[in-house]
Design an enzyme around this catalytic site. Structure first.
Site, PDB file in Angstrom:
ATOM      1  N   HIS A 169       0.980  -1.186   0.056  1.00 24.38           N
ATOM      2  CA  HIS A 169      -0.053   0.486  -0.957  1.00 24.38           C
ATOM      3  C   HIS A 169       0.760   1.217  -0.191  1.00 24.38           C
ATOM      4  CE1 HIS A 169      -3.616   2.552   0.618  1.00 24.38           C
ATOM      5  NE2 HIS A 169      -2.343   3.344   1.865  1.00 24.38           N
ATOM      6  N   GLU A 170       1.774   1.303   0.864  1.00 25.85           N
ATOM      7  CA  GLU A 170       3.044   2.437   1.048  1.00 25.85           C
ATOM      8  C   GLU A 170       3.373   2.441  -0.199  1.00 25.85           C
ATOM      9  OE1 GLU A 170       1.838   4.663   3.549  1.00 25.85           O
ATOM     10  OE2 GLU A 170       1.306   2.761   4.667  1.00 25.85           O
ATOM     11  N   HIS A 188       1.313   4.416  -2.954  1.00 24.06           N
ATOM     12  CA  HIS A 188       1.812   6.108  -2.646  1.00 24.06           C
ATOM     13  C   HIS A 188       2.995   6.360  -3.742  1.00 24.06           C
ATOM     14  CE1 HIS A 188      -1.908   6.684  -0.207  1.00 24.06           C
ATOM     15  NE2 HIS A 188      -0.972   6.222   1.009  1.00 24.06           N
ATOM     16  N   HIS A 223       2.630   9.063  -6.135  1.00 25.40           N
ATOM     17  CA  HIS A 223       4.031  10.157  -6.805  1.00 25.40           C
ATOM     18  C   HIS A 223       4.255  10.090  -8.192  1.00 25.40           C
ATOM     19  CE1 HIS A 223       6.765  12.265  -4.450  1.00 25.40           C
ATOM     20  NE2 HIS A 223       6.106  13.567  -5.651  1.00 25.40           N
TER      21      HIS A 223
HETATM   22 ZN   LIG Z   1      -1.708   5.354   2.635  1.00 19.85          ZN
END
Ligand SMILES: [Zn+2]
Length: 233
Positions: free
Chosen positions: A104-105, A108, A112
């Site tokens: 999940h991270e 991100h 980006h």
């Molecule tokens: Zn998150």
């Protein structure tokens, strides 16, 4: 006129309690889902850090480091540092929960890289929201001791609207990061078909805490608006 009557305090709790209960419920659900799938090892035997590294490398993001941070569920991607931070449990964990959160991270970081519009908008809102939060807290505490003048109420509504907008934008960003995470986990074979449901349960439970925060903020904002409307009568 000063608005700090008992009636408005009663009204405050009426608006506050549903959000509070929803928040507690979401936290309990996340705690349970995370605890459950922290006990389930992944077939691949990968740690969260390795899974995140693999997703980043395959996307050409070799320059984004994956680092360990202290704390429970302190995992995050820092867009200003272009770095991924995983809690010790997820960094070292070879479990469905650890790999799911780590992915999940990484999701991100992919947002980006793709210059995903809502991600950029959220990033731009960070300093504005920090300022609004400080102003809100300052006026709120001043109001508790000195009473809320009508102008203070409108400033509270203005600053709290910014905070609520930030939470509104956060929600699709979080869901999209989880969607990207799951896509990569399965495409790269880091997680197998029978582990799919577990990953989804952990990530959905995490997303629910953001839903709860948003609902709670909307209710609080409605309370302030009700108060401002009543003060005009
Ligand atoms: Zn998150």
């Amino acid at each position: 006129m000063i608005y700090n009557s008992l009636a408005s305090i009663g009204l405050y709790w009426l608006f506050l309690i549903p959000g509070l209960l929803l928040g507690i419920w979401a936290q309990i659900r996340l705690h349970h889902a995370y605890a459950k799938y922290s006990e389930v090892p992944v077939d691949s035997g990968m740690t969260g850090a390795q899974a995140a590294r693999e997703i980043l490398d395959r996307a050409g993001l070799q320059e984004v480091p994956v680092e360990e941070v202290p704390g429970h569920l302190s995992d995050h991607y820092d867009p200003t540092k272009r770095a991924l931070f995983l809690s010790s449990d997820d960094f070292h964990g070879q479990t469905v929960a650890a790999v799911g959160v780590a992915a999940h991270e990484a999701g991100h970081a992919l947002q980006h890289q793709a210059a995903y519009g809502l991600f950029n908008f959220r990033m731009a809102l960070v300093p504005v929201t920090q300022f609004a939060s400080m102003a809100y807290m300052g006026i709120f505490f001043l109001g508790i001791f000195m009473g809320f003048l009508p102008i203070a109420l409108w400033i509270i509504i203005g600053t709290f609207s910014v905070i609520t907008l930030f939470q509104l934008v956060t929600l699709p960003v979080e869901y999209d990061a989880s969607r990207r995470a799951k896509e990569q986990l399965f495409r790269l074979g880091l997680v197998h078909e029978h582990e799919r449901a577990g990953v989804s349960k952990v990530l959905d439970a995490a997303a629910l805490t953001y839903v709860a925060a948003l609902v709670s903020s909307i209710l609080q904002l409605l309370y302030y608006i009700t108060l401002a409307r009543d003060s005009r009568r």
